[in-house]
Design an enzyme around this catalytic site. Structure first.
Site, PDB file in Angstrom:
ATOM      1  N   ASP A  34     -19.835 -51.191 -16.910  1.00 43.12           N
ATOM      2  CA  ASP A  34     -18.527 -51.511 -17.505  1.00 43.12           C
ATOM      3  C   ASP A  34     -18.508 -52.880 -18.177  1.00 43.12           C
ATOM      4  O   ASP A  34     -17.629 -53.707 -17.909  1.00 43.12           O
ATOM      5  CB  ASP A  34     -17.414 -51.450 -16.440  1.00 43.12           C
ATOM      6  CG  ASP A  34     -17.456 -50.185 -15.616  1.00 43.12           C
ATOM      7  OD1 ASP A  34     -17.827 -49.132 -16.171  1.00 43.12           O
ATOM      8  OD2 ASP A  34     -17.118 -50.234 -14.418  1.00 43.12           O
TER       9      ASP A  34
ATOM     10  N   GLU B 273     -10.531 -43.500 -21.118  1.00 43.98           N
ATOM     11  CA  GLU B 273     -10.416 -44.700 -20.272  1.00 43.98           C
ATOM     12  C   GLU B 273     -11.016 -45.888 -21.016  1.00 43.98           C
ATOM     13  O   GLU B 273     -11.386 -45.797 -22.178  1.00 43.98           O
ATOM     14  CB  GLU B 273     -11.156 -44.461 -18.952  1.00 43.98           C
ATOM     15  CG  GLU B 273     -12.625 -44.108 -19.134  1.00 43.98           C
ATOM     16  CD  GLU B 273     -13.311 -43.686 -17.842  1.00 43.98           C
ATOM     17  OE1 GLU B 273     -12.722 -43.813 -16.760  1.00 43.98           O
ATOM     18  OE2 GLU B 273     -14.461 -43.222 -17.930  1.00 43.98           O
TER      19      GLU B 273
END
Length: 532
Positions: A13, A191
């Protein structure tokens, strides 16, 4: 020259920011403490760990795969801004079957600091509507929080779109209305939003397709922050989907940075599967590559094919950092940077570097795999082939006491070479394995009697094969255990149904005293040597 991944081992991430000539990448840490890793570079190719800001966060009791998700690091008004999610409940929460409600708890926070090294402010709670928050600083000085929206209701799209809401820095809170600005594409699982302003357009970048083999980077743009957003005409901007032979798989969850010469770079997560096994034992790692803005105003990879790149030339002067030494000696008063522990903000309950100077002392705490107070200190696996060794002083007096060398993914996936006590054998050595996807379940080897004295423990990992060895202090030869273990279980893909798997393989040391008497183990050093 960049050789991807640039952050090897569990570093998912990625969020990237440039401040002057310095580049910083923040990555997720989940249940590992302290929360969030921030790496620093001056050339985009060479990186060093600069900070772990969330040293006060309490993750006690968080299930595996929960904790700190998807940090976003930005810089504005003389401050670093770090937003992140604290996930308290995620896996095994469906109520009423597959079509039932999915009850999960996500809390989004902001911390700030004038320097990456800190001090960082106390966290400010922003919202709890979903995960993967990011903070956008608009050209007019206004700021907006974006995150994915979770819909827990039965028979709904759980990933209900990307929401945006204004943030008031003077008041340190969100103001105005939260609006869905983008509902995603047919890939689904929308997302990881990031927003950019360029040439009069708001460019929105999101991750879609899930964080596995179908992961992808999707882009859309609008003249207005609130939308409507038109999709990129080419579909995904970057993906490994359909590229079965690519070295870098699972590419997605991207962020952008611009170098002073105007060149744009995309950082993203990826996974390197074991050959012939398809399991990513190092979890999700961080890669980076150049991208370009076309004449039509859309972003594409330099080759225009949307494929991850293994190498790239930065065009920047090389700025390497000192190389990490293979042997870590515990001769300081703080835990060496390569190592982390699990969940608790009170590490003094787990270990000490001063109780026996020159040694890392672990205090025996709860059972191996505990979600609360587990004395386990470990570092990331960063290559397919490595050897790790340590020297330990430990004298258990009861079978509830154990300590040793562990290869660990989470509480349901590990191999643990440990010294313990047996009424018939006295001090002895055994391996405990937890196998998530095997009919064998937990496996414990037959204990081997040990003489008194300090012991050296060793693990050799060769792709999906793992072997343990031991020798007493002063011995020349290693004594290898006959059994070979499956290293591939230390991966995202080896899983029990309903369990989130988002971290990666670690190797380190652990100590248990399930009688609550805190019997200690002292470790003289820890060696980690890649054999790639």
């Amino acid at each position: 020259m960049i050789r991807n991944p640039i952050l090897r081992g569990f570093n998912p991430d990625p969020s990237i920011v440039r401040v002057g000539d310095d580049y910083y990448i923040a990555t997720s840490t989940f249940e590992w403490m302290p929360g969030v890793q921030i790496h620093h570079s001056r050339d985009l190719a060479n990186w060093r760990l600069a900070a772990r800001p969330l040293d006060r966060i309490d993750l006690t009791g968080r299930p595996d795969g929960c904790g700190v998700w998807a940090p976003c690091l930005t810089h504005a008004d003389g401050l670093f801004h770090l937003v992140y999610t604290d996930v308290r409940r995620y896996g095994r929460t469906t109520v009423g079957g597959a079509a039932g409600a999915s009850l999960r708890d996500f809390h989004n926070y902001l911390v700030t600091s004038p320097s990456v090294e800190g001090p960082w402010s106390a966290p400010v709670h922003l919202n709890s509507s979903g995960f993967d928050p990011s903070l956008f600083h608009d050209d007019d000085g206004r700021k907006y929080l974006l995150n994915m929206l979770w819909d827990h209701r039965p028979a709904r799209n759980r990933f209900a779109g990307i929401v945006a809401q204004e943030y008031a820095p003077a008041e340190r809170r969100l103001i105005g209305e939260s609006r869905v600005i983008f509902e995603g594409t047919a890939l689904g699982l929308t997302e990881a939003p990031h927003l950019y302003r360029r040439d009069g357009w708001y460019h929105l970048i999101v991750a879609e397709g899930g964080t596995g083999w179908d992961h992808a980077v999707t882009m859309a743009r609008s003249r207005s922050l609130s939308g409507p957003y038109e999709l990129h005409p080419d579909g995904p901007v970057l993906t490994s989907r359909g590229r079965q032979h690519a070295t870098l798989q699972r590419a997605g969850h991207a962020d952008l940075v611009e170098t002073p010469d105007g060149r744009t770079w995309m950082t993203y997560l990826c996974g390197r599967p074991l050959p012939a096994r398809g399991r990513c034992v190092m979890g999700r790692e961080t890669a980076i590559q150049p991208v370009r803005w076309g004449e039509d105003g859309w972003l594409r990879t330099e080759a225009g094919d949307g494929a991850p790149m293994e190498t790239a030339d930065t065009g920047l002067p090389a700025a390497p950092w000192p190389e990490e030494t293979a042997r870590t000696c515990f001769d300081g008063d703080r835990l060496p940077d390569a190592f982390q522990w699990l969940r608790t903000p009170c590490p003094e309950r787990l270990f000490s570097l001063t109780k026996r100077p020159g040694r890392l002392r672990l205090f025996g705490r709860e059972s191996i795999g505990s979600l609360f107070e587990q004395a386990l200190v470990a570092r990331r696996q960063t290559g397919f082939r490595y050897t790790a060794t340590t020297r330990m002083a430990f004298m258990p007096a009861h079978y509830q006491q154990a300590a040793g060398l562990v290869c660990y993914y989470n509480s349901s996936k590990f191999h643990y070479l440990h010294v313990t006590y047996d009424e018939a054998l006295g001090r002895c050595l055994a391996v405990a394995s937890v196998l998530p996807d095997s009919p064998q379940g937990d496996v414990w080897t037959q204990p081997v009697a040990l003489p008194d004295g300090e012991i050296e423990l060793r693990v050799d990992v060769d792709f999906d094969r793992l072997r343990f060895a031991w020798r007493m202090e002063g011995d020349d030869e290693w004594r290898w255990l006959a059994k070979e273990f499956d290293a591939s279980i230390l991966s995202d893909e080896a899983t029990a149904p309903g369990q989130p798997n988002f971290t990666g393989g670690f190797v380190g040391v652990a100590c248990q005293d399930m009688a609550g008497t805190a019997c200690p183990a002292d470790f003289a050093w820890f060696d980690y040597r890649l054999r790639d």
